[in-house]
Design a protein around this motif. Sequence first.
Motif, mmCIF file in Angstrom:
data_model
loop_
_atom_site.group_PDB
_atom_site.id
_atom_site.type_symbol
_atom_site.label_atom_id
_atom_site.label_comp_id
_atom_site.label_asym_id
_atom_site.label_seq_id
_atom_site.Cartn_x
_atom_site.Cartn_y
_atom_site.Cartn_z
ATOM 1 N N SER A 62 0.794 -1.151 0.016
ATOM 2 C CA SER A 62 0.010 -0.044 0.119
ATOM 3 C C SER A 62 0.825 1.142 -0.025
ATOM 4 N N ARG A 63 0.496 2.430 -0.233
ATOM 5 C CA ARG A 63 1.001 3.516 -0.260
ATOM 6 C C ARG A 63 1.624 4.109 1.011
ATOM 7 N N HIS A 64 0.749 3.651 2.009
ATOM 8 C CA HIS A 64 0.859 4.387 3.245
ATOM 9 C C HIS A 64 2.162 3.360 3.844
ATOM 10 N N GLY A 65 2.033 2.047 3.423
ATOM 11 C CA GLY A 65 3.198 1.139 3.751
ATOM 12 C C GLY A 65 4.489 1.515 3.465
ATOM 13 N N ASP A 66 4.441 1.978 2.184
ATOM 14 C CA ASP A 66 5.577 2.306 1.359
ATOM 15 C C ASP A 66 6.296 3.422 1.914
ATOM 16 N N TRP A 67 5.318 4.466 2.136
ATOM 17 C CA TRP A 67 5.765 5.694 2.769
ATOM 18 C C TRP A 67 6.535 5.815 4.072
ATOM 19 N N TYR A 68 5.813 4.960 4.970
ATOM 20 C CA TYR A 68 6.499 4.600 6.275
ATOM 21 C C TYR A 68 7.881 3.705 6.000
ATOM 22 N N ALA A 69 7.808 2.926 5.157
ATOM 23 C CA ALA A 69 8.995 1.956 4.983
ATOM 24 C C ALA A 69 10.171 2.860 4.442
ATOM 25 N N GLU A 70 9.954 3.873 3.734
ATOM 26 C CA GLU A 70 10.961 4.688 3.164
ATOM 27 C C GLU A 70 11.383 5.680 4.327
ATOM 28 N N MET A 71 10.474 6.272 4.992
ATOM 29 C CA MET A 71 10.639 7.579 5.905
ATOM 30 C C MET A 71 10.941 7.189 7.247
ATOM 31 N N LEU A 72 10.534 5.912 7.764
ATOM 32 C CA LEU A 72 10.801 5.587 9.135
ATOM 33 C C LEU A 72 12.349 5.234 9.575
ATOM 34 N N PRO A 73 13.123 4.564 8.517
ATOM 35 C CA PRO A 73 14.457 4.432 8.933
ATOM 36 C C PRO A 73 15.257 5.713 8.924
ATOM 37 N N GLY A 74 14.813 6.750 7.985
ATOM 38 C CA GLY A 74 15.625 7.888 8.143
ATOM 39 C C GLY A 74 15.070 8.976 9.319
ATOM 40 N N MET A 75 14.109 8.485 10.104
ATOM 41 C CA MET A 75 13.531 9.405 11.163
ATOM 42 C C MET A 75 14.102 8.809 12.545
ATOM 43 N N VAL A 76 14.432 7.604 12.651
ATOM 44 C CA VAL A 76 15.119 6.965 13.863
ATOM 45 C C VAL A 76 16.400 7.850 14.394
ATOM 46 N N PRO A 77 17.394 7.949 13.424
ATOM 47 C CA PRO A 77 18.329 8.795 14.002
ATOM 48 C C PRO A 77 18.368 10.287 14.486
ATOM 49 N N VAL A 78 17.277 10.683 13.616
ATOM 50 C CA VAL A 78 17.079 12.107 14.051
ATOM 51 C C VAL A 78 16.018 12.128 15.540
ATOM 52 N N ALA A 79 15.138 10.957 15.721
ATOM 53 C CA ALA A 79 14.571 11.184 17.010
ATOM 54 C C ALA A 79 15.529 10.898 18.021
ATOM 55 N N LEU A 80 16.419 9.949 17.789
ATOM 56 C CA LEU A 80 17.538 9.500 18.849
ATOM 57 C C LEU A 80 18.297 10.691 19.176
ATOM 58 N N LEU A 81 18.727 11.494 18.205
ATOM 59 C CA LEU A 81 19.553 12.783 18.279
ATOM 60 C C LEU A 81 18.581 13.703 19.235
ATOM 61 N N GLY A 82 17.416 13.910 18.796
ATOM 62 C CA GLY A 82 16.576 15.018 19.309
ATOM 63 C C GLY A 82 16.331 14.541 20.884
ATOM 64 N N SER A 83 16.198 13.087 21.168
ATOM 65 C CA SER A 83 16.064 12.791 22.515
ATOM 66 C C SER A 83 17.292 13.033 23.488
ATOM 67 N N ALA A 84 18.520 12.803 22.750
ATOM 68 C CA ALA A 84 19.626 12.873 23.202
ATOM 69 C C ALA A 84 19.935 14.279 23.723
ATOM 70 N N VAL A 85 19.761 15.310 22.982
ATOM 71 C CA VAL A 85 19.827 16.694 23.041
ATOM 72 C C VAL A 85 18.829 17.132 24.215
ATOM 73 N N TYR A 86 17.685 16.492 24.139
ATOM 74 C CA TYR A 86 16.590 16.957 25.403
ATOM 75 C C TYR A 86 17.091 16.544 26.774
ATOM 76 N N LEU A 87 17.766 15.424 26.599
ATOM 77 C CA LEU A 87 18.147 14.717 28.112
ATOM 78 C C LEU A 87 19.256 15.410 28.638
ATOM 79 N N VAL A 88 20.346 16.026 27.631
ATOM 80 C CA VAL A 88 21.611 16.602 27.781
ATOM 81 C C VAL A 88 20.966 17.935 28.492
ATOM 82 N N SER A 89 20.206 18.799 27.781
ATOM 83 C CA SER A 89 19.656 20.084 28.125
ATOM 84 C C SER A 89 19.030 19.920 29.408
#
Length: 73
Positions: A1-28
């Motif tokens: 499905s289109r939604h499944g393809d979109w998530y399959a493409e976007m999710l791997p790229g969003m994981v490092p961003v989410a981890l970096l954002g969480s790390a910055v939040y915890l440090v601050s």
Amino acid sequence: SRHGDWYAEMLPGMVPVALLGSAVYLVSLSILLFLPDLAHERYLDEANARVRELEQQVDVLLAERVNGHSSSN
């Protein structure tokens, strides 16, 4: 499905961003929690320096008082 393809493409790229954002939040957050301790430590250092200064003044005044009494005798 289109939604499944979109998530399959976007999710791997969003994981490092989410981890970096969480790390910055915890440090601050940890910095914000540590700042009051630093401010209190600075206050204590300044107060101790003032106490030492006043003790030195008392010692000088006591020495002058003793010398004044011994020279007048």
